[in-house]
Design a protein around this motif. Structure first.
Motif, short mmCIF file in Angstrom:
data_model
loop_
_atom_site.label_atom_id
_atom_site.label_comp_id
_atom_site.label_asym_id
_atom_site.label_seq_id
_atom_site.Cartn_x
_atom_site.Cartn_y
_atom_site.Cartn_z
N TYR A 148 0.84 -1.19 0.00
CA TYR A 148 0.00 0.00 0.00
C TYR A 148 0.88 1.25 0.00
CZ TYR A 148 1.14 0.05 5.02
OH TYR A 148 1.82 0.07 6.21
N ASP A 149 0.28 2.35 -0.34
CA ASP A 149 0.96 3.64 -0.35
C ASP A 149 0.12 4.62 0.47
OD1 ASP A 149 3.06 5.51 -1.80
OD2 ASP A 149 1.14 6.52 -1.93
N VAL A 150 0.72 5.20 1.50
CA VAL A 150 -0.02 6.09 2.38
C VAL A 150 -0.10 7.49 1.77
CG1 VAL A 150 -0.09 7.18 4.66
CG2 VAL A 150 0.65 4.80 4.44
N ALA A 151 -1.28 8.08 1.84
CA ALA A 151 -1.47 9.47 1.42
C ALA A 151 -1.36 10.44 2.59
CB ALA A 151 -2.82 9.65 0.74
N GLY A 152 -1.90 10.02 3.77
CA GLY A 152 -1.87 10.95 4.90
C GLY A 152 -2.13 10.27 6.23
N TYR A 153 -1.56 10.88 7.28
CA TYR A 153 -1.80 10.48 8.66
C TYR A 153 -2.51 11.63 9.37
CZ TYR A 153 1.89 7.05 7.70
OH TYR A 153 2.65 6.05 7.17
N ASP A 154 -3.55 11.30 10.12
CA ASP A 154 -4.29 12.30 10.91
C ASP A 154 -4.39 11.75 12.33
OD1 ASP A 154 -5.99 14.18 11.99
OD2 ASP A 154 -7.28 14.28 10.22
N THR A 171 -6.27 8.22 18.55
CA THR A 171 -6.72 7.60 17.30
C THR A 171 -5.86 8.09 16.14
OG1 THR A 171 -8.98 7.51 18.13
CG2 THR A 171 -8.68 7.30 15.75
N ALA A 172 -5.46 7.15 15.29
CA ALA A 172 -4.77 7.48 14.05
C ALA A 172 -5.67 7.12 12.88
CB ALA A 172 -3.46 6.71 13.94
N THR A 173 -5.89 8.08 11.99
CA THR A 173 -6.64 7.83 10.77
C THR A 173 -5.67 7.89 9.61
OG1 THR A 173 -8.65 8.80 11.72
CG2 THR A 173 -8.54 8.60 9.32
N ILE A 174 -5.58 6.80 8.87
CA ILE A 174 -4.58 6.66 7.81
C ILE A 174 -5.31 6.45 6.49
CG2 ILE A 174 -2.63 5.30 6.99
CD1 ILE A 174 -2.40 4.32 9.99
N THR A 218 -9.28 3.58 4.00
CA THR A 218 -9.01 4.32 5.22
C THR A 218 -8.92 3.35 6.39
OG1 THR A 218 -10.18 6.27 4.39
CG2 THR A 218 -9.84 6.13 6.77
N VAL A 219 -7.89 3.54 7.20
CA VAL A 219 -7.68 2.71 8.39
C VAL A 219 -7.78 3.62 9.61
CG1 VAL A 219 -6.15 1.09 9.57
CG2 VAL A 219 -6.08 1.29 7.07
N VAL A 220 -8.58 3.23 10.58
CA VAL A 220 -8.67 3.96 11.84
C VAL A 220 -8.20 3.03 12.95
CG1 VAL A 220 -10.18 5.15 13.47
CG2 VAL A 220 -10.58 5.37 11.00
N VAL A 221 -7.17 3.48 13.68
CA VAL A 221 -6.59 2.67 14.75
C VAL A 221 -6.72 3.42 16.06
CG1 VAL A 221 -4.53 1.47 15.59
CG2 VAL A 221 -4.91 1.71 13.12
N ARG A 222 -7.41 2.81 17.02
CA ARG A 222 -7.43 3.32 18.39
C ARG A 222 -6.36 2.56 19.17
NH1 ARG A 222 -11.71 6.20 20.20
NH2 ARG A 222 -11.43 5.37 22.31
N TYR A 223 -5.48 3.30 19.84
CA TYR A 223 -4.34 2.64 20.46
C TYR A 223 -3.86 3.44 21.66
CZ TYR A 223 -1.41 6.18 18.17
OH TYR A 223 -0.84 7.37 17.77
N GLY A 224 -2.94 2.85 22.43
CA GLY A 224 -2.38 3.57 23.56
C GLY A 224 -1.32 2.75 24.26
N GLY A 225 -0.78 3.36 25.33
CA GLY A 225 0.26 2.71 26.11
C GLY A 225 1.28 3.73 26.57
N VAL A 226 2.40 3.24 27.05
CA VAL A 226 3.51 4.10 27.49
C VAL A 226 4.62 3.96 26.45
CG1 VAL A 226 5.20 4.57 29.29
CG2 VAL A 226 2.89 3.84 29.91
N PRO A 227 4.83 4.96 25.62
CA PRO A 227 5.81 4.84 24.53
C PRO A 227 7.24 4.71 25.07
CG PRO A 227 4.37 6.75 24.23
CD PRO A 227 4.16 6.27 25.62
N GLU A 228 8.08 4.03 24.29
CA GLU A 228 9.50 3.89 24.58
C GLU A 228 10.27 4.06 23.28
OE1 GLU A 228 10.40 0.20 26.44
OE2 GLU A 228 8.58 0.19 27.65
N PRO A 229 11.52 4.49 23.37
CA PRO A 229 12.32 4.58 22.15
C PRO A 229 12.72 3.21 21.65
CG PRO A 229 13.63 5.19 24.07
CD PRO A 229 12.23 5.01 24.55
N LEU A 230 13.11 3.14 20.40
CA LEU A 230 13.69 1.94 19.81
C LEU A 230 15.21 2.04 19.91
CD1 LEU A 230 11.48 1.80 16.62
CD2 LEU A 230 11.43 0.14 18.48
N ASN A 231 15.87 0.91 20.05
CA ASN A 231 17.32 0.92 20.20
C ASN A 231 17.97 0.14 19.07
OD1 ASN A 231 19.82 1.47 21.55
ND2 ASN A 231 19.88 -0.67 22.16
N ASN A 232 18.87 0.80 18.36
CA ASN A 232 19.71 0.16 17.35
C ASN A 232 21.13 0.16 17.91
OD1 ASN A 232 21.64 0.05 15.06
ND2 ASN A 232 19.78 -0.01 13.82
N GLU A 233 21.71 -1.01 18.11
CA GLU A 233 23.00 -1.10 18.79
C GLU A 233 24.07 -0.29 18.09
OE1 GLU A 233 24.15 -5.09 19.55
OE2 GLU A 233 22.42 -5.55 20.82
#
Length: 481
Positions: free
Chosen positions: A65-71, A86-89, A143-158
């Motif tokens: 797929y090819d994304v046009a926009g994130y809201d 909520t993210a609407t894609i 269109t994709v609508v995602v309801r989500y949550g949590g405590v974000p953390e960074p990603l680690n690349n060694e």
């Protein structure tokens, strides 16, 4: 995702990829009659790839797929560290999709809908696997609508360090390269899939929110304030940022566009950091004289005082600077570097990470141009000094390897490559190339091969193969140009 997506054809009743061969696209291999248009064929639904296919980072991004926009409509509570919303894609299928992946790290989706219908989803590592109620035909917007949550953390690349969401004493900031967006919203996290970006971030009253693009309406209710931002020019996902905390914001208009500058409230107004980014408009105007019109609808910069941020990043329309660059004195060179990226790296984004010298070599050269403009040293002197001190010529600029994308071969040797090209084709042709390269590929994605072809054309058809082989791909010290 453009050239990274898998395209399918039907051949003698079998599904095959175009790359495999054994059939001819657009013909029926049994009867040699013209095949039916894609819209009239029975769809063959298959899963989108769980990666964009980048040779350096095969699992980054996704296919199909090819994304046009994130809201994004999000709420962040600094007291608990929790992010929810909520993210609407909006996207278009690039194949007949039975399911697809979104990148989402350390956060959980509670509900996913595709075109308004409930979809099945599951987490697989840092991926959200979505199965819609019905297959999505190639070429159809969805269109994709995602309801989500949590405590974000960074990603680690060694090898490359941490990137993504960082919690602070009074808020947070999201920043990083080559990946970071997936730590705070579901995304196709690869620069080959650029998309527009809108953010409504709700935080407790008294905190400020900085992000990409043009500021929108701000509204407060029941002790919370929602800050709105919109970047309507397509943007690579790693260039998305949000900075939350107590900041002193200066909003002006420059060249008819909003200019938003921000420094921590704890930082004196006359600090080196504040004085350096205050010259953003002046530096932008100079770079526009070299590269062509500034490519976006807003401008500015944000300084973050955090020991974990020991770099600056060209987040689109609003670079973010670690305050270590300004310890004790002004540094407009780093501002010129990050603003140079607005043309080369942001407006012209990468197809693949191997070609990152097209970002960093050009931005380093922008710094050289600014130093000459300021009367400090000429571009030739910057080249001479860099050439004299550069020691490791064994790492090719055009193929630095996944662990070397931030090495001096990419930045310094990349800038030296541009100067060597300038000496080879002449000042006038090189100056024209800088502008035509930015104009022809504005808002798009580019490759090294495309730049070499553009340079050949700008030179009047001269064979530049030996020059680029020596400076981009050679493993020994090239002769001084």
């Amino acid at each position: 995702m453009g050239e990274l997506s898998v395209k399918w054809v039907v051949c003698a009743g079998l599904v095959a990829t175009l790359a495999v061969g054994g059939c001819t696209a657009g013909r029926d291999s049994t009867t040699d009659r013209p095949s039916a248009p894609a819209s009239q064929r029975a769809p063959h639904f298959t899963p989108g790839a769980a990666g964009a296919g980048d040779p350096y980072f095969p699992t980054y991004g996704n296919g199909g797929y090819d994304v046009a926009g994130y809201d994004l409509a999000l709420r962040f509570d600094p007291a608990t560290g929790k992010l929810a919303g909520t993210a609407t894609i909006t996207a278009t299928a690039t194949q007949d999709l039975s399911r697809f992946n979104l990148d989402l790290a350390h956060l959980a989706a509670s509900e996913v809908r595709v075109d308004g219908r409930p979809a099945t989803s599951r987490a697989e590592g840092n991926e959200l696997v979505v199965t819609p109620a019905a297959g999505i035909v190639q070429g159809r917007p969805f269109t994709v609508v995602v309801r989500y949550g949590g405590v974000p953390e960074p990603l680690n690349n060694e090898a490359l360090g941490k990137g993504g969401w960082f919690r602070t004493d009074d808020g947070a900031f999201a920043l990083g390269q080559p990946e970071s967006a997936s730590t705070w919203f579901p995304v196709n996290d690869h620069p080959s899939d650029k998309a527009t970006f809108r953010l409504a971030m709700t935080v407790p009253d008294g905190l400020e929110v900085l992000s990409n693009g043009v500021p929108g309406r701000r509204a407060s209710t029941a002790g919370w304030t929602t800050w709105a931002w919109a970047e309507n020019t397509p943007m690579a996902s790693y260039l998305a940022t949000v900075v939350i905390g107590q900041y002193r914001i200066t909003t002006t208009t420059h060249a008819g566009k909003p200019m938003i500058l921000a420094v921590p409230e704890s930082m004196p107004a006359g600090s080196p950091a504040a004085k350096s980014i205050a010259r953003t408009g002046e530096i932008t105007d100079f770079l526009a004289s070299q590269f062509g019109p500034y490519p976006f609808d807003a401008n500015g910069g944000v300084v973050v005082a955090d020991d974990r941020l020991d770099y600056a990043l060209e987040t689109q329309t609003r670079p973010v600077y670690g305050d270590t660059f300004f310890s004790g004195s002004e540094d407009t060179g780093v501002v010129a570097h990050e603003l140079g990226h607005q043309w080369y790296g942001d407006s012209l984004a990468l197809h693949r990470w191997q070609d990152i010298w097209l970002n960093e070599g050009f931005a380093t050269y922008a710094d050289w141009l600014w130093q000459e403009h300021e009367g400090k040293r000429t571009v030739a002197q910057s080249f001479d000094g860099t050439y004299a001190k550069f020691t490791d010529w064994s790492e090719p600029t055009g193929k630095p390897g996944p662990d070397g994308i931030f090495d001096p071969a990419v930045y310094e040797r990349g800038a030296m490559t541009l100067y060597a090209l300038r000496r080879e084709i002449g000042d006038a042709a090189f100056a024209g190339l800088l502008k035509s390269w930015a104009a022809q590929h504005r808002d798009g994605n580019v490759t090294t091969d495309e730049f070499i072809a553009a340079a050949q054309q700008a030179s009047g058809g001269r064979d530049l193969g030996p020059l680029f082989q020596a400076w981009l791909f050679g493993t020994t010290k090239p002769p001084r140009p």
